[in-house]
Design a protein around this motif. Structure first.
Motif, short mmCIF file in Angstrom:
data_model
loop_
_atom_site.label_atom_id
_atom_site.label_comp_id
_atom_site.label_asym_id
_atom_site.label_seq_id
_atom_site.Cartn_x
_atom_site.Cartn_y
_atom_site.Cartn_z
N LYS A 197 0.85 -1.18 0.00
CA LYS A 197 0.00 0.00 0.00
C LYS A 197 0.89 1.23 0.00
O LYS A 197 1.84 1.33 0.78
N HIS B 186 4.30 0.27 1.80
CA HIS B 186 4.25 -0.57 2.98
C HIS B 186 3.84 -1.99 2.57
O HIS B 186 2.77 -2.17 1.98
N LEU C 165 2.21 -5.52 2.54
CA LEU C 165 1.04 -6.10 3.19
C LEU C 165 1.10 -7.63 3.22
O LEU C 165 0.73 -8.25 4.21
N LEU D 184 0.75 -12.88 5.37
CA LEU D 184 0.43 -11.49 5.68
C LEU D 184 1.52 -10.87 6.54
O LEU D 184 2.06 -11.52 7.44
N ILE E 174 0.85 -7.86 8.08
CA ILE E 174 0.16 -6.93 8.97
C ILE E 174 -0.69 -7.73 9.94
O ILE E 174 -1.10 -8.86 9.66
N TYR F 273 -7.68 -8.12 6.82
CA TYR F 273 -7.00 -8.42 5.56
C TYR F 273 -6.81 -9.93 5.40
O TYR F 273 -6.53 -10.64 6.38
N ASP G 268 -8.82 2.94 4.64
CA ASP G 268 -8.41 1.92 3.66
C ASP G 268 -8.31 2.50 2.24
O ASP G 268 -7.80 1.84 1.34
N TYR H 157 -3.01 0.66 -3.99
CA TYR H 157 -2.43 -0.63 -3.66
C TYR H 157 -1.62 -1.14 -4.86
O TYR H 157 -1.99 -0.88 -6.01
#
Length: 277
Positions: free
Chosen positions: A61, A70, A72, A78, A80, A85, A110, A114
């Motif tokens: 993102k 960043h 994800l 994942l 995060i 998510y 959000d 992306y």
């Protein structure tokens, strides 16, 4: 001399292998696109990948404040802790696969860009997806027929993100626009609006005291990219004409049913005569 030739052959083989690897590098067939989803709904951002093989799809993102990406997720792992998510994937052939970043219970934070990316030390491919979060919007009533002198109230409501404070929510602006049914008639001045914040709903009410025929037209409420319209008709004896029209329609239906019944009786009599003959 032999050593020099061996080195040349070795470099040639490496070059061929490098070119072959480059040609077999995965492709992302999905093009960069924008997606709009409602607040509190689920957003599914999807990449169509060709020849992924042992490579991994990575999701990022973009942070506009720091101009950085960043991470994800890599593959199905994942990066995060946000449980909203998740990653899903499926294949339709040995070469085609679809990788999706799913975000549940969307909130305004959000929204953003992306990145779906596949990379190694020698090459990379990526596409960007801009996710716009849309706040659900309602306008009631959708159409209205009234007599002159009637007080009219149109309510346009949006749902406010619970994560926002009330001051930010109340500062949100809902604008009203008017297109008159009358030629060269501009928006009347005897109209005012009132804004009410209740729980997680912000409502802008358009109020017309003693509506007149020049208020007839299309009234539209606008919030950011969204718009809702209602049709207002202010006309004398409009309700009476509607009742008469409804009565005529009912009478017409009754006459049609009666004719069908008479035709059915005549048909039976005709069939009986044929049978006895």
């Amino acid at each position: 001399m032999m050593m020099f030739q061996f080195k040349q052959v070795f470099l040639f083989i490496l070059m061929i292998k490098f070119i072959t690897t480059e040609n077999n590098f995965p492709q992302i067939l999905t093009k960069t696109y924008n997606q709009t989803s409602n607040l509190t709904s689920t957003a599914i951002l999807t990449c169509h990948v060709l020849d992924l093989d042992e490579h991994h799809v990575t999701w990022f993102k973009f942070d506009p404040l720091t101009s950085s990406l960043h991470p994800l997720a890599v593959g199905k792992e994942l990066f995060i802790t946000d449980k909203r998510y998740s990653i899903s994937s499926y294949s339709t052939s040995t070469r085609d696969s679809y990788w999706s970043l799913e975000i549940y219970q969307l909130n305004l934070s959000d929204e953003g860009t992306y990145l779906c990316k596949i990379a190694n030390r020698r090459a990379s491919v990526s596409i960007s997806i801009y996710l716009h979060i849309q706040i659900p919007m309602f306008l009631f009533p959708p159409y209205l027929y009234v007599e002159p002198g009637t007080n009219v109230k149109l309510n346009c409501s949006i749902l406010i993100d619970n994560n926002n404070n009330n001051n930010e929510a109340f500062s949100s602006t809902i604008n009203w626009h008017f297109i008159s049914n009358q030629y060269n008639k501009t928006k009347p001045n005897d109209v005012h609006t009132r804004k009410i914040l209740l729980n997680n709903s912000l409502t802008s009410s358009l109020i017309i005291q003693h509506a007149q025929t020049y208020h007839s037209g299309i009234w539209t409420c606008v919030y950011k990219r969204q718009r809702r319209t209602t049709k207002l008709i202010v006309e004398k004896d409009v309700l009476q004409r509607q009742r008469i029209s409804a009565l005529l329609s009912n009478n017409s239906n009754r006459r049609y049913s009666l004719l069908n019944f008479l035709f059915f009786i005549l048909l039976i009599n005709y069939c009986n005569k044929l049978f006895f003959i």
